[in-house]
Design an enzyme around this catalytic site. Structure first.
Site, PDB file in Angstrom:
ATOM      1  N   LYS A  96     -37.214  45.050  -5.515  1.00  0.00           N
ATOM      2  CA  LYS A  96     -37.667  43.715  -5.921  1.00  0.00           C
ATOM      3  C   LYS A  96     -38.896  43.333  -5.099  1.00  0.00           C
ATOM      4  CE  LYS A  96     -34.126  40.876  -7.912  1.00  0.00           C
ATOM      5  NZ  LYS A  96     -33.441  39.587  -7.876  1.00  0.00           N
TER       6      LYS A  96
ATOM      7  N   LYS B 219     -34.109  47.225  -2.787  1.00  0.00           N
ATOM      8  CA  LYS B 219     -33.553  46.786  -4.077  1.00  0.00           C
ATOM      9  C   LYS B 219     -34.561  46.954  -5.203  1.00  0.00           C
ATOM     10  CE  LYS B 219     -31.542  42.622  -3.917  1.00  0.00           C
ATOM     11  NZ  LYS B 219     -31.197  41.262  -3.415  1.00  0.00           N
TER      12      LYS B 219
HETATM   13  N1  C2G Z   1     -28.253  33.557 -10.777  1.00  0.00           N
HETATM   14  C1  C2G Z   1     -27.663  32.720 -11.720  1.00  0.00           C
HETATM   15  N2  C2G Z   1     -28.393  32.269 -12.757  1.00  0.00           N
HETATM   16  C2  C2G Z   1     -29.705  32.614 -12.888  1.00  0.00           C
HETATM   17  C3  C2G Z   1     -30.307  33.447 -11.924  1.00  0.00           C
HETATM   18  C4  C2G Z   1     -29.558  33.915 -10.859  1.00  0.00           C
HETATM   19  O1  C2G Z   1     -26.467  32.391 -11.616  1.00  0.00           O
HETATM   20  N3  C2G Z   1     -30.404  32.144 -13.954  1.00  0.00           N
HETATM   21  C5  C2G Z   1     -27.426  34.042  -9.657  1.00  0.00           C
HETATM   22  C6  C2G Z   1     -27.293  35.555  -9.647  1.00  0.00           C
HETATM   23  O2  C2G Z   1     -26.270  35.976 -10.536  1.00  0.00           O
HETATM   24  C7  C2G Z   1     -26.933  35.811  -8.184  1.00  0.00           C
HETATM   25  C8  C2G Z   1     -27.675  34.684  -7.452  1.00  0.00           C
HETATM   26  O3  C2G Z   1     -28.037  33.708  -8.434  1.00  0.00           O
HETATM   27  O4  C2G Z   1     -25.528  35.667  -7.986  1.00  0.00           O
HETATM   28  C9  C2G Z   1     -28.918  35.183  -6.770  1.00  0.00           C
HETATM   29  O5  C2G Z   1     -29.704  35.830  -7.752  1.00  0.00           O
HETATM   30  P1  C2G Z   1     -30.887  36.804  -7.231  1.00  0.00           P
HETATM   31  O6  C2G Z   1     -31.735  36.068  -6.266  1.00  0.00           O
HETATM   32  O7  C2G Z   1     -31.503  37.456  -8.423  1.00  0.00           O
HETATM   33  O8  C2G Z   1     -30.051  37.864  -6.398  1.00  0.00           O
HETATM   34  P2  C2G Z   1     -29.929  39.439  -6.668  1.00  0.00           P
HETATM   35  O9  C2G Z   1     -31.262  40.060  -6.665  1.00  0.00           O
HETATM   36  O10 C2G Z   1     -29.020  39.586  -7.816  1.00  0.00           O
HETATM   37  O11 C2G Z   1     -29.254  39.907  -5.281  1.00  0.00           O
HETATM   38  O12 C2G Z   1     -26.050  42.072  -2.592  1.00  0.00           O
HETATM   39  C10 C2G Z   1     -26.247  41.220  -3.695  1.00  0.00           C
HETATM   40  C11 C2G Z   1     -27.715  41.063  -3.991  1.00  0.00           C
HETATM   41  O13 C2G Z   1     -28.408  40.602  -2.837  1.00  0.00           O
HETATM   42  C12 C2G Z   1     -27.911  40.083  -5.144  1.00  0.00           C
END
Ligand code: C2G
Length: 135
Positions: A53, A51
């Site tokens: 990350k 990803k």
């Molecule tokens: N999120 C949120 N508000 C934030 C930060 C994150 O609502 N301030 C939500 C994101 O939209 C996501 C979840 O928390 O639905 C997890 O965020 P991340 O850990 O950044 O996940 P991501 O890297 O987007 O991975 O297959 C899907 C991926 O694994 C998603």
């Protein structure tokens, strides 16, 4: 007296959840309120590399933190982009949840379950927390 059959609903969401913060908790809490059981797919360290990350916390710590949340019922590893359909079928998922930064990206899953994008919590992100840690 007619008893309205309310089907047991299982909810699924995915994420990296690095440096768990209230934005993560908010979407997990809202997701849990939409059903009776919440399953969370946590990106493995290997998948995070795919990803693009880099995490502060390794998979096991991110998984342990999520498992400690009372409204998270089950945590599964997310190894790749393509496992969602299998996870939905294997876990009888009724509702798939993601933050609206993913709006539209998972609409193909509408063939298998309800897909809902919830508004992200403003003002907080793992990236922001990392920048504070790096200061
Ligand atoms: N999120 C949120 N508000 C934030 C930060 C994150 O609502 N301030 C939500 C994101 O939209 C996501 C979840 O928390 O639905 C997890 O965020 P991340 O850990 O950044 O996940 P991501 O890297 O987007 O991975 O297959 C899907 C991926 O694994 C998603």
């Amino acid at each position: 007296m007619n008893i309205i059959e309310s089907k047991f609903k299982t909810v699924l969401t995915y994420g990296t959840f690095d440096l768990l913060h209230y934005g993560h908790l908010e979407i997990l809490r809202k997701a849990s309120l939409l059903g009776d059981k919440l399953i969370v797919g946590v990106s493995t360290d290997k998948f995070n590399t795919i990803k693009g990350k880099t995490c502060v916390l390794p998979y096991q710590k991110r998984k342990d933190l999520l498992k400690s949340i009372e409204y998270v019922d089950k945590v599964i590893p997310e190894d790749n982009w393509d496992q969602k359909v299998t996870d939905i079928q294997d876990n009888n998922i009724d509702i798939f949840i993601m933050g609206d930064d993913w709006e539209g990206k998972f609409d193909e899953l509408k063939k298998f379950c309800q897909v809902i994008y919830l508004p992200r919590t403003k003002g907080i992100s793992s990236t922001k927390l990392k920048s504070i840690l790096d200061d």
